[in-house]
Design an enzyme around this catalytic site. Sequence first.
Site, PDB file in Angstrom:
ATOM      1  N   HIS A 139       0.853  -1.197   0.000  1.00 35.71           N
ATOM      2  CA  HIS A 139       0.000   0.000   0.000  1.00 35.71           C
ATOM      3  C   HIS A 139       0.884   1.240   0.000  1.00 35.71           C
ATOM      4  O   HIS A 139       1.906   1.280   0.694  1.00 35.71           O
ATOM      5  CB  HIS A 139      -0.901  -0.002   1.235  1.00 35.71           C
ATOM      6  CG  HIS A 139      -1.584   1.302   1.500  1.00 35.71           C
ATOM      7  ND1 HIS A 139      -2.480   1.854   0.623  1.00 35.71           N
ATOM      8  CD2 HIS A 139      -1.486   2.182   2.528  1.00 35.71           C
ATOM      9  CE1 HIS A 139      -2.908   3.017   1.113  1.00 35.71           C
ATOM     10  NE2 HIS A 139      -2.325   3.246   2.264  1.00 35.71           N
ATOM     11  N   HIS A 141       0.945   5.822  -1.415  1.00 36.80           N
ATOM     12  CA  HIS A 141       0.199   7.036  -1.760  1.00 36.80           C
ATOM     13  C   HIS A 141       0.808   7.735  -2.978  1.00 36.80           C
ATOM     14  O   HIS A 141       1.314   8.854  -2.857  1.00 36.80           O
ATOM     15  CB  HIS A 141       0.217   8.018  -0.574  1.00 36.80           C
ATOM     16  CG  HIS A 141      -0.262   7.456   0.732  1.00 36.80           C
ATOM     17  ND1 HIS A 141       0.106   7.984   1.950  1.00 36.80           N
ATOM     18  CD2 HIS A 141      -1.088   6.417   1.013  1.00 36.80           C
ATOM     19  CE1 HIS A 141      -0.473   7.296   2.939  1.00 36.80           C
ATOM     20  NE2 HIS A 141      -1.197   6.328   2.394  1.00 36.80           N
ATOM     21  N   HIS A 210      -6.895   8.625  -1.244  1.00 35.76           N
ATOM     22  CA  HIS A 210      -5.935   8.086  -0.257  1.00 35.76           C
ATOM     23  C   HIS A 210      -4.711   7.435  -0.920  1.00 35.76           C
ATOM     24  O   HIS A 210      -3.590   7.848  -0.668  1.00 35.76           O
ATOM     25  CB  HIS A 210      -6.663   7.083   0.660  1.00 35.76           C
ATOM     26  CG  HIS A 210      -5.793   6.524   1.740  1.00 35.76           C
ATOM     27  ND1 HIS A 210      -6.200   6.351   3.047  1.00 35.76           N
ATOM     28  CD2 HIS A 210      -4.518   6.077   1.710  1.00 35.76           C
ATOM     29  CE1 HIS A 210      -5.204   5.858   3.769  1.00 35.76           C
ATOM     30  NE2 HIS A 210      -4.172   5.666   2.977  1.00 35.76           N
TER      31      HIS A 210
HETATM   32  O1  2HA Z   1       0.454   3.414   7.362  1.00 41.60           O
HETATM   33  O2  2HA Z   1      -0.706   4.628   4.813  1.00 41.60           O
HETATM   34  O3  2HA Z   1      -3.208   4.026   5.315  1.00 41.60           O
HETATM   35  C1  2HA Z   1      -0.031   4.660   7.036  1.00 41.60           C
HETATM   36  C2  2HA Z   1      -1.020   4.549   5.966  1.00 41.60           C
HETATM   37  C3  2HA Z   1      -2.401   4.308   6.374  1.00 41.60           C
HETATM   38 ZN    ZN Z   2      -2.315   4.946   3.450  1.00 43.77          ZN
END
Ligand code: 2HA
Ligand code: ZN
Length: 270
Positions: A139, A141, A210
């Site tokens: 994950h 950003h 997000h």
């Molecule tokens: O860990 O990215 O979504 C921090 C993040 C939460």
């Molecule tokens: Zn995040």
Amino acid sequence: MKDILKAPFIVEMVRTTTNMYNHGWDERNGGNISLRVDESEIKEYVDIDKVIRTIPTGFDAPELAGMYFVVTGTGKYFKNVQYDPEINLGIIKITADGKNAQLLWGYEDGGQFTSELPAHLMSHMARLRIDSENRVVMHCHPANLLAMTYVHDLNEKAFTRTLWQMCTECIVVFPDGVNVLPWMLCGTNEIGKATAKKMETSRLVVWAQHGIYGAGKDLDETFGLIETAEKAAEIYLKIAHLPLVNTITDDNMHQLEERFNVKARDGYLD
Ligand code: 2HA
Ligand code: ZN
């Protein structure tokens, strides 16, 4: 015991988190990764009978019982993983009841795994049902994908088609497209369940406003998946405000399917 800091799974985690930070995808404590590693490999580096702490996961993951994961720590900065892997990373084993994680190495300052562990473990469960080779959930950003969720229709087919049209390689790299979740509160079991559900039909799940989740068989592949989608989003943002003169047509994409032996998601091409 061999030196854990030389273990391929730790070295790769360090390189990948550093690379992601350098791409600007993981500001501050943004982003998290979980990497599934086989017991036979873990055993060469840590005593698997020596549990440092047991940490509740907050949900049931029975299908993952007995599995080992290297996971980035909550509140930790990807920027710093390279300097202190043993503080910023941890190795956990999911207990037989699927409700707890046994810490075997890492989080040395008393920390614990990412707050997004529900989304990670539920996504692992979903992907493993489809592909027993899946090892990674990632994950981050990335700015262009994130920006795109402010100005583009969040309909998954429309979002996917736009990305496919932005670079010739896209349909080859992610023929399953990208799925999209509307804005939801992060760090919860709810967003975890929703992400895992979306993982049933695509290895990429955008979290509107997000970031993105990717899944794959190794860190390189998963990084490359996100990298390709992010590149496409960058092109989109460069051209979205300009009159469109040319594009990659559906006919072109059918040629790519044939040439590279991939099948675009059902119903996504004319
Ligand atoms: O860990 O990215 O979504 C921090 C993040 C939460
Ligand atoms: Zn995040």
